[in-house]
Design an enzyme around this catalytic site. Structure first.
Site, PDB file in Angstrom:
ATOM      1  N   SER A 298       4.546  -6.654  15.464  1.00  0.00           N
ATOM      2  CA  SER A 298       4.924  -7.718  16.367  1.00  0.00           C
ATOM      3  C   SER A 298       6.235  -8.339  15.911  1.00  0.00           C
ATOM      4  O   SER A 298       7.210  -7.640  15.704  1.00  0.00           O
ATOM      5  CB  SER A 298       3.788  -8.745  16.475  1.00  0.00           C
ATOM      6  OG  SER A 298       3.914  -9.517  17.640  1.00  0.00           O
ATOM      7  N   LYS A 302       9.642  -6.485  14.460  1.00  0.00           N
ATOM      8  CA  LYS A 302      11.053  -6.659  14.818  1.00  0.00           C
ATOM      9  C   LYS A 302      11.889  -6.755  13.546  1.00  0.00           C
ATOM     10  O   LYS A 302      12.979  -6.186  13.453  1.00  0.00           O
ATOM     11  CB  LYS A 302      11.247  -7.937  15.632  1.00  0.00           C
ATOM     12  CG  LYS A 302      10.419  -8.098  16.889  1.00  0.00           C
ATOM     13  CD  LYS A 302      10.735  -9.438  17.550  1.00  0.00           C
ATOM     14  CE  LYS A 302       9.640  -9.971  18.434  1.00  0.00           C
ATOM     15  NZ  LYS A 302       9.314  -9.157  19.585  1.00  0.00           N
ATOM     16  N   HIS A 433      -3.800  -5.911  19.982  1.00  0.00           N
ATOM     17  CA  HIS A 433      -2.442  -5.990  19.449  1.00  0.00           C
ATOM     18  C   HIS A 433      -2.469  -6.078  17.924  1.00  0.00           C
ATOM     19  O   HIS A 433      -3.205  -6.859  17.340  1.00  0.00           O
ATOM     20  CB  HIS A 433      -1.745  -7.223  20.037  1.00  0.00           C
ATOM     21  CG  HIS A 433      -0.369  -7.465  19.516  1.00  0.00           C
ATOM     22  ND1 HIS A 433       0.574  -6.461  19.409  1.00  0.00           N
ATOM     23  CD2 HIS A 433       0.235  -8.602  19.082  1.00  0.00           C
ATOM     24  CE1 HIS A 433       1.699  -6.976  18.943  1.00  0.00           C
ATOM     25  NE2 HIS A 433       1.517  -8.265  18.725  1.00  0.00           N
TER      26      HIS A 433
END
Length: 484
Positions: A298, A302, A433
């Protein structure tokens, strides 16, 4: 059985800015060895949530020897901080192997033309095309400078980096612009194998947000250490949807100022590079500096993507479900609409203020003005290892945009003769997720073996889940040249 005796290596770095200055030859392209949540994640409507077909598309469908000195307690060791990518377990990689390449002045955002599809990564700033593998080295420096100017902000080089490495911690001291900071990262060593150990830098402190989504025991069982990097100490996130335009806090900004052009992702990349400085200069008694990977999921993914893109000492980058500002192409993210550039940019200060001209506005994508996209950042990592892990069940993560970017970037790997150094997986049953998906395990193990342990062959597999891809013809209108 671990045979390493507890010891500490103290290091002092002498920074050099070019491969020639560091005595580095041109890099080999084998790729072996050290080459190398959006919007508040559950905090806002625009943020990434915290809820918990096999098609190969990537093919269209330096390193001086390691230091002779071993470091005993408090021994001084020299090192480098920028310039050539290492290619094997006995070589010393550098932060930016293209640093000696001159790049022409870049136009301001207002002067950039619209490019609806993913720009051709082989087209140089002067309009000519890369025709040889040797030319790619300086083309990637152009991409790096474009990424800094338009997306991430500048990655500065510090004046002094010193630190210590023990079996449980790497401590870092940095001086620049007359200021000083100190920070550290926890090390967990495996119980099997012998030092020096390869390692994976986890973006996120031990026990902090996200943990290590690949699983600590899964990594340790492969004889690989885990380094827990508390990136938020270097650049702290503010309040979701209320931070843009305000100075950034954190130790990076304590040195360079809260209004420095670097967004949080670049600040995190800078901090990871300082950890690599210390690990590299320690003499390699504890951690093998040619076998370092990075991962995160997540928002932390990044960060992992940025770290891998901007430091050639990262041998393997494993971004996991990154959403926009990570792997997914900005142009495509705006079209998909689930995590557009405006959601991301105004969510938190991950990207530089420089990115604002490219943000979705007035029902139109301005990302089409970017002269590069994330596929070019993926290309910039070549020939180093890349394993992209995605989850098409979470639409906000933008798996179709991530797959398209990875496949397009893989065209550069292919042109360089190292197409198997990039892999992709999104064919998973689990929907949550940032959960670990068992389907990842085979590719993960193969990539760790090849790029961190210098064993076996690079897998080069694209395993794409249903609903996780787009037509490449809609986004790529160029072909990779046959490089000499």
């Amino acid at each position: 059985m671990r045979t390493l005796a507890a010891r500490t290596a103290r290091v002092a770095l002498g920074l050099c800015l070019t491969a020639a200055a560091c005595g580095q030859p041109e890099p080999n392209l084998s790729g072996q060895g050290g080459a190398g949540g959006s919007g508040g994640e559950g905090a806002t409507s625009s943020g990434e949530t915290t809820s918990s077909s096999s098609s190969g598309v990537g093919a269209t469908s330096s390193s001086s020897s390691g230091s002779d000195a071993t470091s005993n307690s408090s021994s001084g060791v020299g090192a480098t901080s920028s310039s050539s990518s290492g290619t094997g377990p006995d070589e010393t990689p550098v932060e930016n192997e293209s640093a000696d390449c001159e790049v022409a002045a870049l136009p301001e955002a207002s002067a950039l033309p619209k490019i609806s599809r993913l720009p051709d990564p082989f087209t140089k700033l002067d309009g000519t095309s890369v025709s040889t593998r040797a030319e790619w080295r300086c083309r990637r420096q152009e991409i790096r400078k474009q990424a800094e100017k338009y997306i991430y902000g500048e990655k500065p080089t510090p004046d002094v980096v010193t630190g210590t490495v023990t079996e449980s911690k790497v401590s870092v001291h940095v001086e620049a612009q007359g200021k000083k900071i100190d920070f550290s990262a926890d090390i967990v060593l495996p119980s099997k194998g012998e030092a020096p150990f390869p390692a994976i830098i986890n973006v996120g402190g031990k026990g902090g947000f996200g943990g290590i989504t690949l699983g600590e025991s899964r990594i340790l069982d492969q004889g690989v250490a885990v380094i827990y990097y508390n990136h938020n100490e270097i650049g702290r996130e503010g309040t979701a949807e209320q931070s843009r335009g305000k100075p950034n806090p954190g130790k990076f900004y304590d040195i360079y100022g809260g209004d420095h052009s670097a967004g949080l992702l670049m600040a995190w990349a800078w901090g990871a590079s300082r950890i690599l400085d210390v690990l590299q200069a320690s003499g390699g008694d504890i951690i093998d500096p040619t076998g370092i990977g990075v991962t995160g999921c997540s928002r932390n993914g990044k960060g992992a993507f940025a770290i891998g893109a901007f430091d050639d000492r990262i041998a393997l980058t494993i971004p996991h479900e990154t959403s926009t500002a990570g792997v997914p192409a900005y142009r495509i993210a705006d079209v998909l609409g689930k995590e557009r550039t405006d959601h991301n940019y105004f969510g938190l200060n991950w990207l530089s203020n420089n990115f604002e001209p490219f943000v979705f506005k007035n029902n139109a994508s301005n990302a089409v003005k970017l002269p590069i996209d994330t596929h070019a950042l993926i290309a910039m990592m070549a020939p180093r290892g890349l394993l992209v892990l995605e989850n098409p069940h979470q639409a906000q993560m933008g798996a179709p945009a991530g797959h398209t970017a990875t496949a397009a970037g893989a065209e550069v790997y292919k042109a360089l003769g190292v197409e198997k150094n990039v892999s992709y997986h999104s064919k998973v049953a689990e929907t949550a997720h940032c959960s670990y998906k068992n389907e990842y395990t085979d590719l993960l193990a193969k990539n760790i073996a090849r790029f961190l342990k210098h064993e076996g062959e690079a897998p080069g597999e694209f395993v794409v889940g249903s609903g996780g891809s787009l037509s490449m013809a809609d986004w790529v209108d160029w072909q990779a040249p046959a490089l000499e």
